[in-house]
Enzyme design. Structure first.
Site, PDB file in Angstrom:
ATOM      1  N   TRP A 140       0.836  -1.310  -0.212  1.00 21.80           N
ATOM      2  CA  TRP A 140       0.034  -0.067   0.217  1.00 21.80           C
ATOM      3  C   TRP A 140       0.983   1.355   0.035  1.00 21.80           C
ATOM      4  O   TRP A 140       1.982   1.126   0.294  1.00 21.80           O
ATOM      5  CB  TRP A 140      -1.061   0.091   1.279  1.00 21.80           C
ATOM      6  CG  TRP A 140      -2.204   0.906   1.108  1.00 21.80           C
ATOM      7  CD1 TRP A 140      -2.507   1.931   1.671  1.00 21.80           C
ATOM      8  CD2 TRP A 140      -3.167   0.385   0.169  1.00 21.80           C
ATOM      9  NE1 TRP A 140      -3.733   2.455   1.060  1.00 21.80           N
ATOM     10  CE2 TRP A 140      -4.347   1.404   0.210  1.00 21.80           C
ATOM     11  CE3 TRP A 140      -3.575  -0.659  -0.747  1.00 21.80           C
ATOM     12  CZ2 TRP A 140      -5.399   1.518  -0.625  1.00 21.80           C
ATOM     13  CZ3 TRP A 140      -4.748  -0.535  -1.194  1.00 21.80           C
ATOM     14  CH2 TRP A 140      -5.610   0.370  -1.080  1.00 21.80           C
ATOM     15  N   ASP A 196       0.361  11.290   0.040  1.00 24.57           N
ATOM     16  CA  ASP A 196      -0.735  12.203   0.141  1.00 24.57           C
ATOM     17  C   ASP A 196      -1.931  11.683   0.476  1.00 24.57           C
ATOM     18  O   ASP A 196      -2.069  10.578   0.682  1.00 24.57           O
ATOM     19  CB  ASP A 196      -0.842  13.071  -1.114  1.00 24.57           C
ATOM     20  CG  ASP A 196      -1.384  12.479  -2.229  1.00 24.57           C
ATOM     21  OD1 ASP A 196      -1.038  11.150  -2.393  1.00 24.57           O
ATOM     22  OD2 ASP A 196      -2.051  12.858  -3.087  1.00 24.57           O
ATOM     23  N   GLU A 199      -3.250   8.860  -1.579  1.00 22.14           N
ATOM     24  CA  GLU A 199      -2.501   7.568  -1.438  1.00 22.14           C
ATOM     25  C   GLU A 199      -1.863   7.408  -2.489  1.00 22.14           C
ATOM     26  O   GLU A 199      -1.537   6.262  -2.900  1.00 22.14           O
ATOM     27  CB  GLU A 199      -3.402   6.372  -1.207  1.00 22.14           C
ATOM     28  CG  GLU A 199      -4.416   6.956  -0.199  1.00 22.14           C
ATOM     29  CD  GLU A 199      -5.145   5.539   0.382  1.00 22.14           C
ATOM     30  OE1 GLU A 199      -6.130   4.989  -0.356  1.00 22.14           O
ATOM     31  OE2 GLU A 199      -4.717   4.898   1.794  1.00 22.14           O
ATOM     32  N   GLU A 200      -1.390   8.604  -3.578  1.00 18.38           N
ATOM     33  CA  GLU A 200      -0.556   8.227  -4.682  1.00 18.38           C
ATOM     34  C   GLU A 200       0.710   8.764  -4.862  1.00 18.38           C
ATOM     35  O   GLU A 200       1.512   8.047  -5.611  1.00 18.38           O
ATOM     36  CB  GLU A 200      -1.646   8.891  -5.605  1.00 18.38           C
ATOM     37  CG  GLU A 200      -2.896   8.182  -5.922  1.00 18.38           C
ATOM     38  CD  GLU A 200      -3.828   8.895  -6.944  1.00 18.38           C
ATOM     39  OE1 GLU A 200      -3.741  10.011  -7.192  1.00 18.38           O
ATOM     40  OE2 GLU A 200      -4.705   8.394  -7.517  1.00 18.38           O
ATOM     41  N   GLU A 423     -18.683   7.874  -3.543  1.00 15.13           N
ATOM     42  CA  GLU A 423     -17.535   8.628  -3.778  1.00 15.13           C
ATOM     43  C   GLU A 423     -17.575   9.707  -4.850  1.00 15.13           C
ATOM     44  O   GLU A 423     -17.402  10.814  -4.814  1.00 15.13           O
ATOM     45  CB  GLU A 423     -16.257   7.782  -3.989  1.00 15.13           C
ATOM     46  CG  GLU A 423     -14.942   8.383  -4.045  1.00 15.13           C
ATOM     47  CD  GLU A 423     -13.840   7.721  -4.164  1.00 15.13           C
ATOM     48  OE1 GLU A 423     -13.918   6.874  -5.624  1.00 15.13           O
ATOM     49  OE2 GLU A 423     -13.213   7.173  -3.398  1.00 15.13           O
TER      50      GLU A 423
END
Ligand SMILES: *[C@@H]1O[C@H](CO)[C@@H](O)[C@H](O)[C@H]1NC(C)=O
Ligand SMILES: *[C@@H]1O[C@H](CO)[C@@H](O)[C@H](O)[C@H]1NC(C)=O
Ligand SMILES: *[C@@H]1O[C@H](CO)[C@@H](O)[C@H](O)[C@H]1NC(C)=O
Ligand SMILES: *[C@@H]1O[C@H](CO)[C@@H](O)[C@H](O)[C@H]1NC(C)=O
Length: 578
Positions: A140, A196, A199-200, A423
């Site tokens: 992750w 960030d 999550e990238e 979302e």
């Protein structure tokens, strides 16, 4: 001439009134639905919490395409910030049980060893856990260092309320240890790279820095209130360093660059979210802390919103002073790259927060930096200060309220009658996309509505801060540590012919985790592979070794290796390949 001008004004007023009543009606029906849907995603008894343990927030009950059936430290804290704010402001005092459960769940979660480490070796930066409170161990984007900052901020807000109830013993015995763990982590690790909030991107991130700064300021206030003064000096020093570093994200094109890495424009909802999540009405339109009504934050908002006008079909043909659907960042391709509810609502919230301050201060300032923003609403406006008694103030604030309402109206248009919010919503036709019932979508709805109603969250101490760093001169100076240490990494690794060992890690000198540019080690003392690099002194550095053979690349197994560098001199680290 006069008559036609009057007609235009009346038409505009009628349009504003129509829109405002549409938004009023939406808020009346959506508020209770959003609160119920938000609580439904919290264990153990939430109807969509899918068996989550007590106090655990599921990001979304969706467990396939995408699978969001996990609990993120960030999302959970954002959700509990709303619950705690509404509780402590008297808006909804029915949720004490949920708050107590959340606290108890975080006592457990903080102690869970995970791929980022243990509680003392970096584990607090782990982004997400399984909903049964065990570690999530697959690959992750980790660590994500905004989690401890957001969680401590929610817990401090709760602590401050309990102190007004005279409940000092619970604050000292139960909340303070949790808060102290998180804030020591922030103080020690803020100057390390982080993924960030999306999550990238692994670099430094404005949202993370802004929330870390806020958390330490609030932590210092609570420490003083509880007479826990041993942490005050270190947290105050690091808060000053964070505030200084925060300035460096500003760029001369008139907006905040969201991440130092990532190779994108840097226009990103990250920055708008940072502004609303660090709103402190007592600080007015302070630019140092990027308050919602500051000229820097308004210039940034304009740039951010406009970046979506030409790329989403549903925005086509809209004038620049009319609300538009917005997403995470214009280069986004995740799930096709669509607008998100929570980012569109964030724009409305920044504007509602601004209106709160202008009305409270009975004036607004137009600077050369914010002039293009204000000219959207009155093309004749010039740089200056406009008192609330002036016609310009009335024209601007009423048009900005209409503009803000327009973002809520877009969300209203694409909300089904059930009130459920996923979302994303489609950039082509507004239909719901990606994870259903995203808990953060509901939280964003509630905070926007509250801001529109003039609800002012508690101050966190943004007022009156000063910094020797300023935007015009950029960051620099006052970093967390200075000086370097010469570190030799030795790793015992058996290899086959043609295979080599590399290292990369969490600091510039270790290529910021980029495996493509990882540093090659020498096999002069095979099977010991070695390299000597200069690392920042007094710093926790995470790293891993990599095997490369032709085009194949193998990382060492989790967790990351960690060293805490000494204050100077040299250091030899001896490892065995895992
Ligand atoms: C203090 O607050 C905690 C958490 O809500 C609660 O369990 C406890 O009963 C309170 N104590 C007092 C004395 O009110
Ligand atoms: C650490 O702080 C220095 C000084 O503010 C800054 O230049 C550097 O980019 C920071 N690095 C990270 C990863 O935060
Ligand atoms: C406007 O600017 C003045 C002077 O810089 C400042 O004192 C005041 O607080 C500002 N007001 C707002 C609403 O930003
Ligand atoms: C690694 O081994 C060297 C001797 O080969 C020793 O001097 C050094 O202290 C060791 N490093 C650590 C961190 O134990």
């Amino acid at each position: 001439m006069l008559l036609s001008t009057l007609c235009v004004i009346l038409a505009a007023a009628r349009q504003a009134w129509t829109q405002s009543s549409t938004v009023d009606a939406y808020i009346a029906s959506q508020s209770p639905l959003a609160k119920a849907d938000l609580l439904a995603n919290i264990g153990p008894s939430g109807s969509k919490s899918m068996g989550a343990k007590s106090g655990i927030v599921v990001a979304s009950p969706s467990n396939v395409n995408p699978d969001y059936l996990y609990t993120w430290t960030r999302d959970s804290a954002v959700v509990f910030q709303v619950i705690v704010d509404q509780f402590s402001l008297g808006i909804d005092t029915s949720t004490r049980g949920e708050i107590d459960n959340y606290v108890a769940s975080q006592v457990i979660i903080q102690q869970v060893s995970n791929p980022s480490g243990t509680i003392t070796t970096g584990g607090l930066g782990e982004p997400k856990f399984n909903i049964d409170e065990t570690a999530f161990t697959a690959a992750w984007g980790r660590p994500q260092r905004d989690g401890p900052a957001l969680r401590s901020t929610a817990l401090i807000t709760w602590a401050n309320f309990l102190l007004t109830e005279g409940n000092t013993s619970y604050v000292t015995n139960t909340l303070w240890p949790l808060i102290q763990n998180d804030l020591n982590y922030v103080a020690q690790n803020w100057n390390q790279s982080t993924f960030d909030l999306w999550e990238e991107v692994d670099s430094s991130s404005f949202f993370t820095t802004a929330l870390q700064h806020r958390s330490l300021r609030q932590g210092v206030q609570l420490a003083n209130a509880l007479d826990q003064t041993s942490v005050v000096s270190s947290w105050t020093t690091q808060a000053g360093n964070l505030l200084c570093f925060l300035q460096s994200y500003w760029n001369t094109a008139g907006y905040i660059t969201a991440n130092t890495g990532g190779g994108r424009s840097g226009k990103d909802a990250n920055t708008v979210l940072a502004s609303i999540h660090t709103f402190d009405a007592a600080a007015g339109c302070d630019a140092l802390t990027f308050q919602p009504c500051s000229d820097v934050a308004l210039s940034n908002l304009l740039t951010y919103v406009n970046s979506f006008r030409s790329i989403y079909p549903i925005n086509s043909g809209l004038a620049n002073n009319v609300a538009a659907a917005t997403g995470r960042y214009p280069e986004d391709s995740y799930m096709g790259g669509n607008p998100w509810y929570l980012t569109t609502l964030a724009v409305s919230e920044q504007l509602y927060d601004s209106l709160i301050v202008w009305n409270q201060q009975k004036s607004l300032n137009v600077t050369s930096l914010s002039l293009p923003f204000f000219q959207l609403f009155d093309s004749s406006v010039t740089v200056g200060t406009y008192a609330s008694t002036s016609a310009t103030f009335t024209t601007l604030t009423s048009a900005i309220k209409t503009f803000a309402d327009g973002f809520v109206e877009i969300v209203a248009e694409f909300t089904p009658s059930s009130g459920s919010l996923s979302e994303q919503y489609s950039k082509s036709d507004g239909s719901q996309l990606s994870a259903a019932d995203l808990t953060w979508s509901y939280a964003a709805t509630l905070t926007s509505f509250d801001a529109r109603a003039g609800v002012v969250p508690a101050s966190w101490g943004a007022s009156g801060l000063t910094s020797s760093c300023s935007i015009s001169t950029g960051g620099g100076g006052g970093g967390g540590s200075s000086g370097t240490v010469s570190v030799t990494f030795n790793v015992d690794a058996t290899t086959v012919f043609g295979e080599n060992i590399y290292i990369c890690g969490s600091v510039d000198a270790l290529q910021n985790w980029d495996p493509d540019t990882a540093l090659i080690l020498s096999a002069a003392n095979y099977p010991i592979w070695s390299i000597t690099v200069d690392l920042p002194a007094n710093t926790e550095v995470q790293y891993k070794y990599i095997r490369k053979f032709g085009s194949s690349l193998t990382w060492e197994s989790d967790p990351n290796d960690v060293i805490n560098t000494p204050s100077g001199g040299s250091f030899i680290e001896n490892d065995t390949w895992r």
